[in-house]
Design an enzyme around this catalytic site. Structure first.
Site, PDB file in Angstrom:
ATOM      1  N   ALA A  11     -16.562-144.444  85.416  1.00  7.45           N
ATOM      2  CA  ALA A  11     -17.505-145.561  85.211  1.00  7.45           C
ATOM      3  C   ALA A  11     -18.931-145.078  85.471  1.00  7.45           C
ATOM      4  CB  ALA A  11     -17.140-146.725  86.120  1.00  7.45           C
ATOM      5  N   ASN A  37     -11.672-145.687  87.540  1.00 15.10           N
ATOM      6  CA  ASN A  37     -12.781-145.090  88.301  1.00 15.10           C
ATOM      7  C   ASN A  37     -12.386-144.943  89.761  1.00 15.10           C
ATOM      8  OD1 ASN A  37     -15.560-144.149  88.108  1.00 15.10           O
ATOM      9  ND2 ASN A  37     -16.066-145.815  89.492  1.00 15.10           N
ATOM     10  N   GLU A 170     -37.506-133.959  91.629  1.00 13.84           N
ATOM     11  CA  GLU A 170     -37.488-135.388  91.990  1.00 13.84           C
ATOM     12  C   GLU A 170     -37.120-135.570  93.461  1.00 13.84           C
ATOM     13  OE1 GLU A 170     -35.085-137.544  89.051  1.00 13.84           O
ATOM     14  OE2 GLU A 170     -36.975-138.051  88.073  1.00 13.84           O
TER      15      GLU A 170
HETATM   16  P1  FAD Z   1     -21.657-139.777  85.713  1.00 18.51           P
HETATM   17  O1  FAD Z   1     -22.862-140.623  85.735  1.00 18.51           O
HETATM   18  O2  FAD Z   1     -21.619-138.543  86.538  1.00 18.51           O
HETATM   19  O3  FAD Z   1     -20.402-140.685  86.108  1.00 18.51           O
HETATM   20  C1  FAD Z   1     -19.102-140.188  86.234  1.00 18.51           C
HETATM   21  C2  FAD Z   1     -18.210-141.267  86.816  1.00 18.51           C
HETATM   22  O4  FAD Z   1     -16.877-140.787  86.864  1.00 18.51           O
HETATM   23  C3  FAD Z   1     -18.582-141.661  88.247  1.00 18.51           C
HETATM   24  O5  FAD Z   1     -18.539-143.051  88.376  1.00 18.51           O
HETATM   25  C4  FAD Z   1     -17.508-140.995  89.110  1.00 18.51           C
HETATM   26  O6  FAD Z   1     -17.230-141.728  90.280  1.00 18.51           O
HETATM   27  C5  FAD Z   1     -16.316-141.022  88.145  1.00 18.51           C
HETATM   28  N1  FAD Z   1     -15.361-139.962  88.413  1.00 18.51           N
HETATM   29  C6  FAD Z   1     -15.618-138.634  88.530  1.00 18.51           C
HETATM   30  N2  FAD Z   1     -14.472-137.944  88.737  1.00 18.51           N
HETATM   31  C7  FAD Z   1     -13.472-138.864  88.759  1.00 18.51           C
HETATM   32  C8  FAD Z   1     -12.059-138.778  88.927  1.00 18.51           C
HETATM   33  N3  FAD Z   1     -11.448-137.599  89.110  1.00 18.51           N
HETATM   34  N4  FAD Z   1     -11.348-139.919  88.903  1.00 18.51           N
HETATM   35  C9  FAD Z   1     -11.944-141.117  88.719  1.00 18.51           C
HETATM   36  N5  FAD Z   1     -13.282-141.266  88.535  1.00 18.51           N
HETATM   37  C10 FAD Z   1     -14.028-140.158  88.563  1.00 18.51           C
HETATM   38  N6  FAD Z   1     -30.692-138.151  83.225  1.00 18.51           N
HETATM   39  C11 FAD Z   1     -31.622-138.837  82.530  1.00 18.51           C
HETATM   40  O7  FAD Z   1     -31.457-139.041  81.311  1.00 18.51           O
HETATM   41  N7  FAD Z   1     -32.739-139.334  83.130  1.00 18.51           N
HETATM   42  C12 FAD Z   1     -32.981-139.197  84.451  1.00 18.51           C
HETATM   43  O8  FAD Z   1     -33.991-139.658  84.975  1.00 18.51           O
HETATM   44  C13 FAD Z   1     -32.002-138.477  85.229  1.00 18.51           C
HETATM   45  N8  FAD Z   1     -32.168-138.342  86.561  1.00 18.51           N
HETATM   46  C14 FAD Z   1     -31.207-137.712  87.299  1.00 18.51           C
HETATM   47  C15 FAD Z   1     -31.389-137.628  88.680  1.00 18.51           C
HETATM   48  C16 FAD Z   1     -30.434-136.989  89.462  1.00 18.51           C
HETATM   49  C17 FAD Z   1     -30.638-136.916  90.956  1.00 18.51           C
HETATM   50  C18 FAD Z   1     -29.282-136.423  88.844  1.00 18.51           C
HETATM   51  C19 FAD Z   1     -28.250-135.745  89.709  1.00 18.51           C
HETATM   52  C20 FAD Z   1     -29.104-136.508  87.478  1.00 18.51           C
HETATM   53  C21 FAD Z   1     -30.065-137.151  86.687  1.00 18.51           C
HETATM   54  N9  FAD Z   1     -29.917-137.272  85.300  1.00 18.51           N
HETATM   55  C22 FAD Z   1     -30.854-137.954  84.560  1.00 18.51           C
HETATM   56  C23 FAD Z   1     -28.702-136.775  84.631  1.00 18.51           C
HETATM   57  C24 FAD Z   1     -27.706-137.939  84.501  1.00 18.51           C
HETATM   58  O9  FAD Z   1     -27.573-138.594  85.734  1.00 18.51           O
HETATM   59  C25 FAD Z   1     -26.336-137.478  83.999  1.00 18.51           C
HETATM   60  O10 FAD Z   1     -26.525-136.821  82.780  1.00 18.51           O
HETATM   61  C26 FAD Z   1     -25.427-138.691  83.821  1.00 18.51           C
HETATM   62  O11 FAD Z   1     -25.157-139.268  85.071  1.00 18.51           O
HETATM   63  C27 FAD Z   1     -24.125-138.340  83.109  1.00 18.51           C
HETATM   64  O12 FAD Z   1     -23.409-139.517  82.906  1.00 18.51           O
HETATM   65  P2  FAD Z   1     -21.830-139.524  82.779  1.00 18.51           P
HETATM   66  O13 FAD Z   1     -21.442-140.882  82.319  1.00 18.51           O
HETATM   67  O14 FAD Z   1     -21.356-138.351  82.031  1.00 18.51           O
HETATM   68  O15 FAD Z   1     -21.282-139.291  84.256  1.00 18.51           O
HETATM   69  P1  NAD Z   2     -31.229-127.759  85.709  1.00 15.96           P
HETATM   70  O1  NAD Z   2     -30.222-126.830  85.160  1.00 15.96           O
HETATM   71  O2  NAD Z   2     -32.082-128.532  84.788  1.00 15.96           O
HETATM   72  O3  NAD Z   2     -32.208-126.950  86.705  1.00 15.96           O
HETATM   73  C1  NAD Z   2     -31.699-126.052  87.643  1.00 15.96           C
HETATM   74  C2  NAD Z   2     -32.796-125.103  88.129  1.00 15.96           C
HETATM   75  O4  NAD Z   2     -32.249-124.247  89.134  1.00 15.96           O
HETATM   76  C3  NAD Z   2     -33.317-124.203  87.022  1.00 15.96           C
HETATM   77  O5  NAD Z   2     -34.721-124.280  87.025  1.00 15.96           O
HETATM   78  C4  NAD Z   2     -32.793-122.801  87.399  1.00 15.96           C
HETATM   79  O6  NAD Z   2     -33.689-121.779  87.045  1.00 15.96           O
HETATM   80  C5  NAD Z   2     -32.684-122.919  88.920  1.00 15.96           C
HETATM   81  N1  NAD Z   2     -31.691-121.998  89.511  1.00 15.96           N
HETATM   82  C6  NAD Z   2     -30.426-121.732  89.086  1.00 15.96           C
HETATM   83  N2  NAD Z   2     -29.826-120.841  89.909  1.00 15.96           N
HETATM   84  C7  NAD Z   2     -30.713-120.562  90.888  1.00 15.96           C
HETATM   85  C8  NAD Z   2     -30.675-119.736  92.051  1.00 15.96           C
HETATM   86  N3  NAD Z   2     -29.598-119.018  92.390  1.00 15.96           N
HETATM   87  N4  NAD Z   2     -31.765-119.687  92.837  1.00 15.96           N
HETATM   88  C9  NAD Z   2     -32.872-120.401  92.551  1.00 15.96           C
HETATM   89  N5  NAD Z   2     -32.961-121.206  91.464  1.00 15.96           N
HETATM   90  C10 NAD Z   2     -31.900-121.282  90.645  1.00 15.96           C
HETATM   91  O7  NAD Z   2     -30.400-128.725  86.682  1.00 15.96           O
HETATM   92  P2  NAD Z   2     -30.753-130.142  87.315  1.00 15.96           P
HETATM   93  O8  NAD Z   2     -32.181-130.210  87.746  1.00 15.96           O
HETATM   94  O9  NAD Z   2     -29.694-130.386  88.313  1.00 15.96           O
HETATM   95  O10 NAD Z   2     -30.563-131.146  86.117  1.00 15.96           O
HETATM   96  C11 NAD Z   2     -29.276-131.364  85.535  1.00 15.96           C
HETATM   97  C12 NAD Z   2     -29.410-132.214  84.299  1.00 15.96           C
HETATM   98  O11 NAD Z   2     -29.860-133.521  84.658  1.00 15.96           O
HETATM   99  C13 NAD Z   2     -30.432-131.669  83.308  1.00 15.96           C
HETATM  100  O12 NAD Z   2     -29.980-131.905  82.015  1.00 15.96           O
HETATM  101  C14 NAD Z   2     -31.661-132.507  83.565  1.00 15.96           C
HETATM  102  O13 NAD Z   2     -32.463-132.647  82.402  1.00 15.96           O
HETATM  103  C15 NAD Z   2     -31.051-133.830  83.977  1.00 15.96           C
HETATM  104  N6  NAD Z   2     -31.987-134.537  84.873  1.00 15.96           N
HETATM  105  C16 NAD Z   2     -32.960-135.271  84.281  1.00 15.96           C
HETATM  106  C17 NAD Z   2     -33.885-135.918  85.069  1.00 15.96           C
HETATM  107  C18 NAD Z   2     -34.973-136.736  84.414  1.00 15.96           C
HETATM  108  O14 NAD Z   2     -34.993-136.842  83.193  1.00 15.96           O
HETATM  109  N7  NAD Z   2     -35.863-137.339  85.163  1.00 15.96           N
HETATM  110  C19 NAD Z   2     -33.800-135.834  86.470  1.00 15.96           C
HETATM  111  C20 NAD Z   2     -32.781-135.063  87.030  1.00 15.96           C
HETATM  112  C21 NAD Z   2     -31.872-134.411  86.210  1.00 15.96           C
END
Ligand code: FAD
Ligand code: NAD
Length: 407
Positions: A11, A37, A170
């Site tokens: 979910a 989920n 972030e």
């Molecule tokens: P998820 O959102 O990871 O959801 C997976 C779901 O599956 C969860 O509810 C989990 O509980 C459930 N689940 C997992 N394993 C199991 C299991 N074995 N059994 C049952 N349930 C399970 N992307 C953007 O576009 N914009 C942003 O600003 C952005 N900011 C981010 C900030 C952070 C801190 C992080 C970590 C990521 C960010 N991302 C952002 C990336 C984005 O969050 C992910 O790409 C997105 O969450 C993927 O969605 P999803 O539906 O694949 O899975």
């Molecule tokens: P990422 O792969 O985008 O960035 C990881 C960073 O870690 C890279 O810059 C890489 O060079 C560095 N790195 C890797 N191995 C390393 C090492 N051993 N030592 C030091 N640095 C190392 O991963 P993320 O930031 O977790 O993002 C994951 C996904 O989620 C991406 O697709 C991103 O676009 C998305 N995301 C989006 C937002 C947003 O749109 N606001 C916010 C968070 C995440």
């Protein structure tokens, strides 16, 4: 096939949007829909860095599934998926099993650890509500310990972020706001605390607009964030890390290491035997797994190539949501006996990253750059739009972010 069984795993953004769309698109007697989920809540992964820093309570980030999914229409199974058996059309859960006619896999991401020594044992990752809560409490506990120790334990006050990608940046932004609060609460001088971001590339946010990256780094440095660029994190110990730059190693004391250096698809997908790259399945245009016409894969478990540059689209919530919309549409077509499925064409609306309270950077509307409070407002608009899409005005009013200049 009469009354097909659709099972949706996870979910997250992908699973939730597929579910709410399907419950609207299909009549009550047209299909049985089951959502599986781990928890009875959905969470906004895109806010987890705020929960991890302690600048936003996790209850703001999570949404009860029953608040947006009609449980008279969709069966919610709160359980953990253990494995998939595509040949038997079966899913094994910790507490049972399910069969399906159509499966949607939306199990999200895991941290990619690249085999770095000591990482799994000693570092934290921002993955879900539980891991975010743990990071918040761990950092706070170490601040509380500092003045109770006989020696000067600098490791308790050094916070290391592995990776200056979007997640790392972030999170650093949130710490810029949170650390002064912690210092006040625990009588720790602000100058004693270090927030160190270690990034292997020569720049933070590699590949992103250079002007915006410079703005982000200058702003974060003004908040006390240090950048170690061109530096690989090589090893994590209980109370220190080893980094390497220009073949020179350095040990930095830290008992607060948060690994934010990349993600991979849920390992269940790889273990199923699908061909994967970093745990993501290269799906067909209509989002089905190769050789499995009954399995759709959405979100971070799916890999789609950008034909313009022959590189995979990054795993983002934005793409997961759009994939879910196409998947719901395609499932409706199949349930209605059709066979012409829609191809997924992402409509990229830009990228906006927060830098803490009232600050962000972003590129939107096909290239317009935004800085500072304007980008921060845009980030809130994006987040609020998702809430509206998921649960309508009710959910938006309950969980939305409306304070323009702050949280
Ligand atoms: P998820 O959102 O990871 O959801 C997976 C779901 O599956 C969860 O509810 C989990 O509980 C459930 N689940 C997992 N394993 C199991 C299991 N074995 N059994 C049952 N349930 C399970 N992307 C953007 O576009 N914009 C942003 O600003 C952005 N900011 C981010 C900030 C952070 C801190 C992080 C970590 C990521 C960010 N991302 C952002 C990336 C984005 O969050 C992910 O790409 C997105 O969450 C993927 O969605 P999803 O539906 O694949 O899975
Ligand atoms: P990422 O792969 O985008 O960035 C990881 C960073 O870690 C890279 O810059 C890489 O060079 C560095 N790195 C890797 N191995 C390393 C090492 N051993 N030592 C030091 N640095 C190392 O991963 P993320 O930031 O977790 O993002 C994951 C996904 O989620 C991406 O697709 C991103 O676009 C998305 N995301 C989006 C937002 C947003 O749109 N606001 C916010 C968070 C995440």
């Amino acid at each position: 096939m009469n009354r097909p069984k659709i099972v949706i795993l996870g979910a997250g953004y992908g699973g939730m949007i597929t579910t709410v769309k399907l419950q609207k698109m299909l009549g009550r007697n047209e299909a049985d829909i089951t959502l599986v989920n781990k928890h009875n809540y959905h969470y906004q992964t895109t806010w987890l860095h705020e929960n991890a820093a302690g600048t936003l309570h996790h209850d703001h980030t999570r949404i009860k599934i029953s608040d947006v999914v009609d449980l008279n229409r969709v069966e919610l199974v709160q359980d953990t998926v253990v494995s998939l058996q595509p040949d038997e059309k079966k899913v094994t859960l910790e507490n049972g099993e399910l069969t399906y006619d159509y499966l949607v896999v939306g199990l999200g991401f895991e941290a990619a650890t690249f085999g770095i020594q000591g990482l799994l044992e000693n570092a934290f990752t921002i993955n879900n509500i539980n891991s975010a809560r743990l990071i918040r409490d761990h950092i706070e506990y170490n601040f509380a310990r500092y003045n109770n120790e006989k020696e000067d334990r600098q490791d308790l006050l050094n916070i290391v972020i592995g990776g200056a990608g979007f997640t790392g940046i972030e999170f650093a932004g949130e710490l810029g706001n949170r650390v002064p609060e912690l210092c006040k609460e625990y009588d720790v001088p602000r100058e004693k605390v270090r927030i160190i971001t270690v990034e292997a590339s020569p720049t933070a946010l590699p590949g992103f607009d250079e002007e915006l990256v410079e703005y982000a780094m200058n702003y974060l440095e003004s908040q006390g964030v240090e950048f170690k660029l061109g530096t690989m994190l090589k090893q994590v110990n209980e109370h220190s890390i080893i980094v390497e730059k220009d073949e020179q190693q350095e040990e930095i004391p830290s008992s607060n290491v948060i690994w934010a250096a990349g993600v991979r698809g849920n390992s269940i997908v790889e273990e199923t035997g699908f061909e994967t790259a970093r745990g993501r399945v290269k799906v067909s245009e209509d989002l089905r797994a190769p050789g499995h016409d009954d399995i759709f894969i959405v979100g971070d478990c799916a890999l789609i190539m950008d034909k313009e540059n022959d590189r995979p689209y990054p795993p983002t919530a934005q793409i997961a949501i759009q994939e879910a919309e196409v998947t719901a549409h395609n499932l409706k077509t199949l349930v209605h006996g059709g066979s012409k499925l829609e191809a997924f064409e992402p409509e990229l609306q830009g990228t906006v990253a927060s830098l803490g309270e009232g600050q962000a950077i972003g590129v939107v509307f096909g290239g317009k750059k935004l800085f500072g409070w304007k980008a921060s407002v845009m980030k809130k608009i994006i987040d609020n739009r998702y809430l509206l899409k998921l649960g309508g005005v009710g959910l938006l009013l309950k969980k939305g972010k409306f304070n323009i200049f702050t949280k």
